[in-house]
Motif scaffolding. Structure first.
Motif, PDB file in Angstrom:
ATOM      1  N   GLU A  38       0.836  -1.194   0.000  1.00 35.02           N
ATOM      2  CA  GLU A  38       0.000   0.000   0.000  1.00 35.02           C
ATOM      3  C   GLU A  38       0.872   1.245   0.000  1.00 35.02           C
ATOM      4  O   GLU A  38       1.862   1.314   0.718  1.00 35.02           O
ATOM      5  N   TYR A  39       0.498   2.227  -0.819  1.00 36.67           N
ATOM      6  CA  TYR A  39       1.212   3.488  -0.911  1.00 36.67           C
ATOM      7  C   TYR A  39       0.291   4.631  -0.503  1.00 36.67           C
ATOM      8  O   TYR A  39      -0.890   4.627  -0.852  1.00 36.67           O
ATOM      9  N   TRP A  40       0.852   5.602   0.211  1.00 36.06           N
ATOM     10  CA  TRP A  40       0.157   6.845   0.515  1.00 36.06           C
ATOM     11  C   TRP A  40       0.798   7.898  -0.370  1.00 36.06           C
ATOM     12  O   TRP A  40       1.999   8.166  -0.268  1.00 36.06           O
ATOM     13  N   LEU A  41       0.011   8.507  -1.240  1.00 36.33           N
ATOM     14  CA  LEU A  41       0.510   9.470  -2.202  1.00 36.33           C
ATOM     15  C   LEU A  41      -0.040  10.847  -1.866  1.00 36.33           C
ATOM     16  O   LEU A  41      -1.257  11.039  -1.791  1.00 36.33           O
ATOM     17  N   LYS A  42       0.849  11.799  -1.677  1.00 39.85           N
ATOM     18  CA  LYS A  42       0.440  13.158  -1.321  1.00 39.85           C
ATOM     19  C   LYS A  42      -0.114  13.865  -2.556  1.00 39.85           C
ATOM     20  O   LYS A  42       0.515  13.871  -3.607  1.00 39.85           O
ATOM     21  N   ILE A  43      -1.299  14.471  -2.392  1.00 42.43           N
ATOM     22  CA  ILE A  43      -1.933  15.200  -3.485  1.00 42.43           C
ATOM     23  C   ILE A  43      -1.643  16.691  -3.303  1.00 42.43           C
ATOM     24  O   ILE A  43      -2.080  17.278  -2.320  1.00 42.43           O
ATOM     25  N   ASN A  66       6.763  12.593  -8.118  1.00 44.19           N
ATOM     26  CA  ASN A  66       8.129  12.670  -7.606  1.00 44.19           C
ATOM     27  C   ASN A  66       8.232  12.019  -6.244  1.00 44.19           C
ATOM     28  O   ASN A  66       7.344  12.173  -5.409  1.00 44.19           O
ATOM     29  N   ARG A  67       9.328  11.312  -6.040  1.00 41.53           N
ATOM     30  CA  ARG A  67       9.625  10.652  -4.773  1.00 41.53           C
ATOM     31  C   ARG A  67      10.792  11.395  -4.154  1.00 41.53           C
ATOM     32  O   ARG A  67      11.825  11.576  -4.788  1.00 41.53           O
ATOM     33  N   GLU A  68      10.614  11.837  -2.904  1.00 36.79           N
ATOM     34  CA  GLU A  68      11.678  12.576  -2.224  1.00 36.79           C
ATOM     35  C   GLU A  68      11.915  11.975  -0.854  1.00 36.79           C
ATOM     36  O   GLU A  68      10.971  11.698  -0.121  1.00 36.79           O
ATOM     37  N   PHE A  76      10.529   7.901   2.306  1.00 33.93           N
ATOM     38  CA  PHE A  76      10.278   8.570   1.040  1.00 33.93           C
ATOM     39  C   PHE A  76       8.849   9.100   1.034  1.00 33.93           C
ATOM     40  O   PHE A  76       7.916   8.389   1.398  1.00 33.93           O
ATOM     41  N   GLU A  77       8.676  10.357   0.601  1.00 30.84           N
ATOM     42  CA  GLU A  77       7.346  10.924   0.415  1.00 30.84           C
ATOM     43  C   GLU A  77       7.069  10.928  -1.077  1.00 30.84           C
ATOM     44  O   GLU A  77       7.919  11.346  -1.872  1.00 30.84           O
ATOM     45  N   LEU A  78       5.894  10.445  -1.449  1.00 33.85           N
ATOM     46  CA  LEU A  78       5.518  10.382  -2.852  1.00 33.85           C
ATOM     47  C   LEU A  78       4.497  11.482  -3.131  1.00 33.85           C
ATOM     48  O   LEU A  78       3.432  11.514  -2.517  1.00 33.85           O
ATOM     49  N   GLU A  79       4.839  12.392  -4.046  1.00 34.08           N
ATOM     50  CA  GLU A  79       3.922  13.481  -4.396  1.00 34.08           C
ATOM     51  C   GLU A  79       3.452  13.293  -5.829  1.00 34.08           C
ATOM     52  O   GLU A  79       4.257  13.133  -6.748  1.00 34.08           O
ATOM     53  N   VAL A  80       2.153  13.320  -6.016  1.00 30.47           N
ATOM     54  CA  VAL A  80       1.514  13.047  -7.301  1.00 30.47           C
ATOM     55  C   VAL A  80       1.651  14.232  -8.245  1.00 30.47           C
ATOM     56  O   VAL A  80       1.493  15.376  -7.838  1.00 30.47           O
TER      57      VAL A  80
END
Length: 185
Positions: A38-43, A66-68, A76-80
């Motif tokens: 499961e991934y949590w993707l920041k909107i 982008n993954r930072e 890692f934070e994933l931003e859509v």
């Protein structure tokens, strides 16, 4: 002091789990399942109005962004940047498109003192080596055997760098979760 960030682009194909909504009606995150993960993707704010909040769980999506690596948070934070509905998906996948990271991502410190070693430290170390090899991380994540980590009764003890995350009573079966948590998307 130089401030370096670890960023790369990602592409996920999977199914919508749900939205995380804050302050009434503002979509903060998109929860997505890709295979068994499961991934949590920041909107970002600019995309919130474009996303249909009425999408039903199980809807197939392709998400890029982008993954930072966030040093303070240790993950890692994933931003859509784009969300696309997929009526006929090929198969679920998670891909890192381009890397701008240094060759070394981190270290895993494993206590090798007798108490930790007797409590299963050797098995944990062997499992770590196998897991890093399977994930293709053995050249970027190094295992280092250390002296006492001052938690002898709670052995085996492991510290994951650069996050400085400390784990006690680590069992070989937990190694895959630790590696995924700290070193994969």
């Amino acid at each position: 002091m130089s401030k370096t960030t670890t960023t790369s682009q990602f592409r996920l194909v999977g199914q919508l789990e749900s939205f995380v909504i804050k302050k009434g009606d503002k979509i903060k995150y998109l929860r997505m399942k890709v295979e068994e993960k499961e991934y949590w993707l920041k909107i970002p704010k600019k995309l919130r109005s474009e996303i249909d909040i009425n999408m039903i769980p199980g809807t197939w999506l392709e998400v890029t962004g982008n993954r930072e690596f966030k040093k303070k948070k240790g993950f890692f934070e994933l931003e859509v940047s784009q969300v696309t509905l997929l009526p006929n998906p090929d198969k679920p996948c998670a891909v890192i498109l381009s890397e701008s990271e240094s060759s070394s991502v981190g270290k895993i410190l494993v206590c090798q003192k007798s108490s930790c070693w007797k409590r299963g430290g050797k098995s944990v170390c062997q499992q770590l080596e196998q897991e890093l090899e399977q994930q293709g991380l053995s050249d970027r994540v190094k295992i280092k055997l250390t002296g006492c980590l001052k938690q002898c009764k709670k052995g085996p003890n492991v510290v994951i760098m650069p996050h400085k995350a400390r784990y006690c009573q680590v069992q070989p079966g937990e190694v895959d979760k630790l590696v995924n948590k700290h070193f994969t998307t």
